[in-house]
Design an enzyme around this catalytic site. Structure first.
Site, short mmCIF file in Angstrom:
data_model
loop_
_atom_site.label_atom_id
_atom_site.label_comp_id
_atom_site.label_asym_id
_atom_site.label_seq_id
_atom_site.Cartn_x
_atom_site.Cartn_y
_atom_site.Cartn_z
N CYS A 121 -11.09 2.86 0.08
CA CYS A 121 -9.63 3.11 0.18
C CYS A 121 -9.35 2.17 1.48
O CYS A 121 -9.90 2.16 2.69
CB CYS A 121 -9.60 4.37 0.41
N GLU A 131 -3.13 8.46 8.45
CA GLU A 131 -1.53 8.55 8.65
C GLU A 131 -1.07 9.30 9.82
O GLU A 131 -0.10 8.93 10.51
CB GLU A 131 -0.97 9.11 7.53
N HIS A 152 -7.27 2.78 3.69
CA HIS A 152 -7.14 3.70 4.94
C HIS A 152 -8.26 3.77 5.76
O HIS A 152 -8.23 4.37 6.66
CB HIS A 152 -6.49 4.94 4.67
N CYS A 186 -4.27 -1.68 -1.66
CA CYS A 186 -4.53 -0.46 -2.04
C CYS A 186 -5.56 -0.09 -3.31
O CYS A 186 -5.26 -0.88 -4.40
CB CYS A 186 -3.27 0.35 -2.38
N ASP A 224 0.90 -1.11 0.11
CA ASP A 224 0.02 0.11 0.07
C ASP A 224 0.85 1.19 -0.05
O ASP A 224 2.05 1.09 0.24
CB ASP A 224 -0.95 0.08 1.14
N SER A 225 0.40 2.40 -0.19
CA SER A 225 0.94 3.73 0.05
C SER A 225 1.53 3.89 1.15
O SER A 225 2.27 4.72 1.65
CB SER A 225 0.34 4.80 -0.83
N1 DGL Z 1 -4.62 3.17 0.76
C1 DGL Z 1 -4.78 3.67 -0.39
C2 DGL Z 1 -6.10 3.40 -1.08
O1 DGL Z 1 -6.83 2.17 -0.87
C3 DGL Z 1 -4.43 4.79 -0.90
C4 DGL Z 1 -4.44 6.22 -0.09
C5 DGL Z 1 -3.45 7.29 -0.85
O2 DGL Z 1 -2.16 7.00 -0.81
O3 DGL Z 1 -4.06 8.18 -1.27
O4 DGL Z 1 -6.43 3.89 -2.14
#
Ligand code: DGL
Length: 261
Positions: free
Chosen positions: A185, A153, A187, A75, A12-13
């Site tokens: 997402c 984050e 996150h 992600c 993931d990011s």
């Molecule tokens: N967690 C990621 C997603 O599912 C990306 C969040 C990001 O880096 O903007 O899209």
């Protein structure tokens, strides 16, 4: 097919993919997992599909060098932008999070699905396409909620700031009378409690982490032996990752390494 006893790579990011990591670790407690958070380049959601694809190929190459037998793109943004490129270039199975999330949404909805995701995922319309492929009659309303990524984050998921942001982001979806909300997402499940305070109990929440883990379980055919190892790799800010990951996973993070892609 994964190599015998090979580990599963999850990327993931940043910290968001930990929501997927946690479910995979629950579903496959005897498998070794390597998690890569590209914290030096988070967020992915505001970047172009070309840039996200390039980052994703670099992350995958790093994990392949470490001998993974399967890759999970934990992600949505990277899945929406780079799943075909990753599947075409890697010789191992690659699983994304959008299809499992779409299937879970179709299974739960009575006809009106809201999706909150990053700008990149919303721009790609990946969820609308995946849901309509299964059932063209379902109404899908997608909306970007980029600040949720920074709040997760930052470790601010359960603050009044997060609550106010959630009220603003969710208002148009509540006004549109959605019956199901996809956390599009990885996150966002970190803010699930805050999001549920705003949606109430009449809207079903779909967290694709759980459904992705069962996809992964079905795709894994090797029987691991020995003690499973969980390794964590980040491209920057390892102490911040350690703090948030320990809170989220409710255990100390061992084997944390700083890497360059
Ligand atoms: N967690 C990621 C997603 O599912 C990306 C969040 C990001 O880096 O903007 O899209």
């Amino acid at each position: 097919m994964p190599k015998s006893h090979s580990s599963i790579g999850i990327f993931d990011s940043g910290v968001g993919g930990l929501t997927v990591f946690r479910e995979i670790a629950r579903a496959l407690p005897h498998h070794s997992l390597i998690y890569l958070g590209d914290s030096a380049r988070v967020p992915y959601g505001t970047k172009s599909a070309e840039t996200v694809t390039r980052y994703s190929l670099q992350a995958a190459a790093h994990l392949i060098d470490r001998g993974i037998g399967m890759l999970v793109i934990a992600c949505n943004t990277a899945t929406a932008a780079a799943l075909p490129a990753l599947q075409a270039s890697l010789k191992i199975p690659v699983i994304g999070v959008v299809e499992p999330g779409a299937r879970a949404a179709v299974a739960r909805t009575r006809g009106r699905v809201g999706v909150i995701a990053t700008e990149g995922t919303v721009r790609s319309q990946a969820y609308t396409k995946a849901i309509r492929l299964i059932d063209p009659k379902i109404e899908v309303i997608e909306s970007a909620a980029p600040l949720f990524v920074s709040l997760a984050e930052e470790g601010w998921a359960n603050t009044h700031v997060a609550r106010e942001v959630a009220e603003i982001y969710l208002e148009p979806l509540l006004d549109a009378n959605i019956d199901t909300l996809v956390l599009g997402c990885t996150h966002y499940p970190i803010l699930r409690g805050t999001i549920e305070q705003v949606t109430g109990d009449k809207i079903a929440i779909v967290d694709s982490a759980e459904t992705t883990a069962s996809f992964v379980k079905d795709a894994v055919h090797d029987k691991p032996s020995g003690t499973p190892k969980h390794q964590f790799l980040v491209t920057d800010a390892e102490e911040r990752f350690r703090r948030i990951a320990s809170d989220f996973l409710e255990r100390e993070i061992e084997h944390l390494e700083l890497v360059t892609l």
